[in-house]
Design a protein around this motif. Structure first.
Motif, mmCIF file in Angstrom:
data_model
loop_
_atom_site.group_PDB
_atom_site.id
_atom_site.type_symbol
_atom_site.label_atom_id
_atom_site.label_comp_id
_atom_site.label_asym_id
_atom_site.label_seq_id
_atom_site.Cartn_x
_atom_site.Cartn_y
_atom_site.Cartn_z
ATOM 1 N N THR A 179 0.467 -1.164 0.043
ATOM 2 C CA THR A 179 -0.150 0.068 -0.532
ATOM 3 C C THR A 179 0.963 1.412 0.054
ATOM 4 O O THR A 179 2.345 1.373 0.428
ATOM 5 N N ALA A 180 0.241 2.781 -0.158
ATOM 6 C CA ALA A 180 1.056 3.937 0.277
ATOM 7 C C ALA A 180 1.435 3.505 1.430
ATOM 8 O O ALA A 180 1.124 2.435 2.541
ATOM 9 N N GLU A 181 2.587 4.505 1.490
ATOM 10 C CA GLU A 181 2.734 4.965 3.039
ATOM 11 C C GLU A 181 4.107 3.504 3.677
ATOM 12 O O GLU A 181 4.119 2.538 4.166
ATOM 13 N N ARG A 182 4.743 2.391 2.366
ATOM 14 C CA ARG A 182 5.280 1.467 2.219
ATOM 15 C C ARG A 182 4.578 0.431 3.196
ATOM 16 O O ARG A 182 5.804 -0.394 3.581
ATOM 17 N N TYR A 183 3.516 0.436 3.552
ATOM 18 C CA TYR A 183 3.030 -1.112 4.050
ATOM 19 C C TYR A 183 2.464 -2.634 3.570
ATOM 20 O O TYR A 183 2.790 -1.941 1.703
ATOM 21 N N ILE A 184 3.299 -3.271 3.916
ATOM 22 C CA ILE A 184 3.374 -4.812 3.382
ATOM 23 C C ILE A 184 2.180 -5.527 4.129
ATOM 24 O O ILE A 184 3.007 -5.815 5.098
ATOM 25 N N ASN A 185 1.052 -6.129 3.573
ATOM 26 C CA ASN A 185 0.223 -6.871 4.211
ATOM 27 C C ASN A 185 0.842 -8.365 3.969
ATOM 28 O O ASN A 185 0.807 -8.290 2.223
ATOM 29 N N VAL A 186 0.264 -9.051 4.595
ATOM 30 C CA VAL A 186 0.702 -10.485 4.288
ATOM 31 C C VAL A 186 -0.889 -11.462 5.050
ATOM 32 O O VAL A 186 -0.895 -11.547 6.001
ATOM 33 N N VAL A 187 -0.656 -11.785 3.651
ATOM 34 C CA VAL A 187 -2.456 -12.937 4.513
ATOM 35 C C VAL A 187 -2.151 -14.471 3.635
ATOM 36 O O VAL A 187 -1.737 -14.861 2.547
ATOM 37 N N LEU A 189 -4.075 -17.177 3.236
ATOM 38 C CA LEU A 189 -5.599 -17.435 2.224
ATOM 39 C C LEU A 189 -6.528 -18.383 3.062
ATOM 40 O O LEU A 189 -7.672 -18.662 2.448
ATOM 41 N N LYS A 190 -6.157 -19.382 3.683
ATOM 42 C CA LYS A 190 -6.896 -20.191 4.193
ATOM 43 C C LYS A 190 -7.311 -19.447 5.433
ATOM 44 O O LYS A 190 -8.246 -20.314 6.165
ATOM 45 N N ASP A 191 -7.265 -18.027 5.960
ATOM 46 C CA ASP A 191 -7.761 -17.844 6.945
ATOM 47 C C ASP A 191 -7.643 -16.069 6.518
ATOM 48 O O ASP A 191 -7.020 -15.436 6.714
ATOM 49 N N PRO A 192 -8.443 -15.704 5.618
ATOM 50 C CA PRO A 192 -8.722 -14.716 4.699
ATOM 51 C C PRO A 192 -9.035 -13.630 4.770
ATOM 52 O O PRO A 192 -8.481 -12.221 4.750
ATOM 53 N N THR A 193 -9.861 -13.294 6.516
ATOM 54 C CA THR A 193 -10.011 -12.716 6.688
ATOM 55 C C THR A 193 -9.185 -11.084 7.756
ATOM 56 O O THR A 193 -9.633 -10.342 8.142
ATOM 57 N N LYS A 194 -7.994 -11.881 8.382
ATOM 58 C CA LYS A 194 -6.785 -11.118 8.851
ATOM 59 C C LYS A 194 -5.690 -11.046 8.181
ATOM 60 O O LYS A 194 -5.129 -12.131 7.890
ATOM 61 N N PHE A 195 -4.926 -9.960 8.930
ATOM 62 C CA PHE A 195 -3.675 -10.432 8.211
ATOM 63 C C PHE A 195 -2.503 -11.184 9.499
ATOM 64 O O PHE A 195 -2.771 -11.647 9.635
ATOM 65 N N TYR A 196 -2.035 -11.507 8.342
ATOM 66 C CA TYR A 196 -0.821 -13.420 9.051
ATOM 67 C C TYR A 196 0.023 -11.904 9.730
ATOM 68 O O TYR A 196 0.592 -12.310 10.743
ATOM 69 N N LYS A 197 0.177 -10.371 8.421
ATOM 70 C CA LYS A 197 1.335 -10.442 9.249
ATOM 71 C C LYS A 197 1.490 -9.019 8.863
ATOM 72 O O LYS A 197 1.339 -8.901 7.440
ATOM 73 N N THR A 198 2.049 -7.592 9.501
ATOM 74 C CA THR A 198 1.464 -6.580 8.440
ATOM 75 C C THR A 198 3.319 -6.159 8.478
ATOM 76 O O THR A 198 3.624 -5.420 10.167
ATOM 77 N N LEU A 199 4.033 -5.188 7.781
ATOM 78 C CA LEU A 199 5.438 -5.368 8.186
ATOM 79 C C LEU A 199 5.282 -3.485 7.417
ATOM 80 O O LEU A 199 4.940 -2.840 6.069
ATOM 81 N N THR A 200 6.794 -3.416 7.560
ATOM 82 C CA THR A 200 7.099 -1.398 6.727
ATOM 83 C C THR A 200 7.856 -2.259 5.818
ATOM 84 O O THR A 200 8.912 -3.015 6.253
ATOM 85 N N SER A 201 7.836 -1.732 4.895
ATOM 86 C CA SER A 201 8.931 -2.344 3.273
ATOM 87 C C SER A 201 10.577 -1.950 4.200
ATOM 88 O O SER A 201 10.407 -1.042 4.450
ATOM 89 N N PRO A 202 11.243 -2.308 3.908
ATOM 90 C CA PRO A 202 12.994 -2.495 4.769
ATOM 91 C C PRO A 202 13.667 -1.568 3.076
ATOM 92 O O PRO A 202 14.188 -1.104 3.263
ATOM 93 N N LEU A 203 12.871 -1.108 1.819
ATOM 94 C CA LEU A 203 13.250 -0.232 1.337
ATOM 95 C C LEU A 203 12.324 1.004 1.482
ATOM 96 O O LEU A 203 11.418 1.237 1.890
ATOM 97 N N LYS A 204 12.898 2.413 1.673
ATOM 98 C CA LYS A 204 13.004 3.976 1.847
ATOM 99 C C LYS A 204 11.701 4.326 1.421
ATOM 100 O O LYS A 204 11.864 5.199 1.646
ATOM 101 N N TRP A 205 11.250 4.421 0.309
ATOM 102 C CA TRP A 205 10.696 4.761 -0.904
ATOM 103 C C TRP A 205 9.902 4.085 -1.271
ATOM 104 O O TRP A 205 9.576 2.981 -0.967
#
Length: 357
Positions: A179-187, A189-205
């Motif tokens: 997404t914008a602002e460098r968020y990365i969401n991992v889902v 799909l066997k449990d698709p209604t929640k984020f398995y993990k959320t991280l900020t991109s290791p890249l700066k931009w």
């Protein structure tokens, strides 16, 4: 880890690839191409290529043995089409666009049907299966991802992201959303209604693309700063994460020209991957050996989208203007074309591992 990959200027002669065999697809879109996808069904002897364009159309071509494409099906949106993906069996194509609609196109009948609706443009659409049921996931600038049984008019589920969805990819049960602002969401799909993990991109931009590994153990991230990150899903594999510079021209004095990484595609057989950027070049990499396999000369314009066919014998790339230099860079003679690169035997094979004694 950045120094483990050579920059384009440091290309050794044995890693310099050739473009002489590349073929331009005839009767291509009339405006910039935003996304491309090949039919993934290994049982289908034919190669079909779906192309999404800013001319508000999805076009599906049959790629012949001579490298030429024959138009088979075309479908209209009410705005620029931003994303396409094939069904696993190759019989249908999903599309999403700036008209906020998701559609499914039947290759057999040529008919298209709207199945998805968002409050803002749909930036990405991907196919997946839930307990054997064909499904679609759409990601939008309205900050949501929605799951759809394409035969129903209401979503099977909705997830709200932190910001606008810029990029998304699926492999098996792995869904990765950038997404914008460098968020990365991992889902999962066997449990698709929640984020398995959320991280900020290791890249700066700003994140431009995410692409899942062929074994779904992780994903690659490309950004506007001419960098790529390799990221594994599980914490136990965190030591394997790294990032490297690419799509940069060496310093002239104290200045380095930096270009966006516009797309990343994984080879379906070897698990190696490509990067392509605003500098008009593409490269093939081996993430496990931390080695560049091949680098290619400038193709004459920014590369917007890439994909391999199901056997990895064809690498398709779209050339067009990506607005990296604003409106003044969009000249009337800027190229707009889709190219097919025949992949030679050694171009994408992993580097032989060297075991320490």
């Amino acid at each position: 880890m950045a120094g483990l990959f050579a920059s384009s200027a440091q290309t050794a002669s044995n890693t310099l690839g050739k473009l002489e065999g590349d073929v331009q697809l005839a009767n291509g879109p009339e405006d910039s191409i935003s996304d491309i996808a090949f039919n993934p069904n290994p049982a289908d002897q034919k190669d079909f290529l779906a192309v999404a364009s800013w001319d508000k159309k999805v076009r599906i071509y049959e790629i012949m043995s001579n490298g030429q494409g024959v138009g088979k099906v075309a479908s209209d949106h009410e705005g620029p089409v931003l994303s396409v993906d094939f069904f696993k069996d190759g019989t249908k194509v999903l599309s999403g666009g700036a008209d906020k609609q998701g559609k499914v196109i039947d290759l057999g009948t040529g008919q298209s049907l709207q199945f998805a609706q968002h409050d803002q443009p749909i930036r990405s659409v991907r196919y997946f299966e839930a307990n054997g049921t064909p499904m679609a996931v759409t990601g939008s600038w309205d900050k949501t991802i929605k799951y759809w049984d394409y035969r129903q008019s209401t979503p099977a589920g909705v997830l709200t992201c932190q910001d606008r969805v810029y990029t998304m990819d699926v492999r098996n049960d792995l869904l990765v959303v950038g997404t914008a602002e460098r968020y990365i969401n991992v889902v999962n799909l066997k449990d698709p209604t929640k984020f398995y993990k959320t991280l900020t991109s290791p890249l700066k931009w700003q994140t431009r693309v995410v692409s899942c590994f062929t074994d779904s153990m992780g994903f690659a991230i490309g950004s506007i700063e001419g960098r790529c990150a390799i990221q594994y899903v599980e914490d136990k594999d965190a030591s394997l994460n790294f990032s490297f510079k690419c799509h940069r021209d060496p310093a002239q004095g104290n200045v380095t020209d930096v270009y966006a990484v516009n797309d990343i595609s994984f080879h379906p057989v070897h698990g190696t991957f490509s990067t392509a950027g605003s500098d008009g070049t593409f490269h093939f990499w081996d993430k496990d050996a931390k080695h560049r396999l091949k680098g290619y000369p400038n193709v004459g314009g920014s590369i917007l989208a890439t994909t391999f066919n199901k056997t990895g014998s064809i690498f398709a790339y779209a050339v067009g203007y990506d607005w990296a230099k604003g409106f003044q860079g969009n000249t009337a003679n800027y190229p707009n074309k889709l190219m097919l690169h025949p992949v030679e035997a050694d171009e994408c094979k992993p580097r032989p591992s060297v075991k320490k004694r």
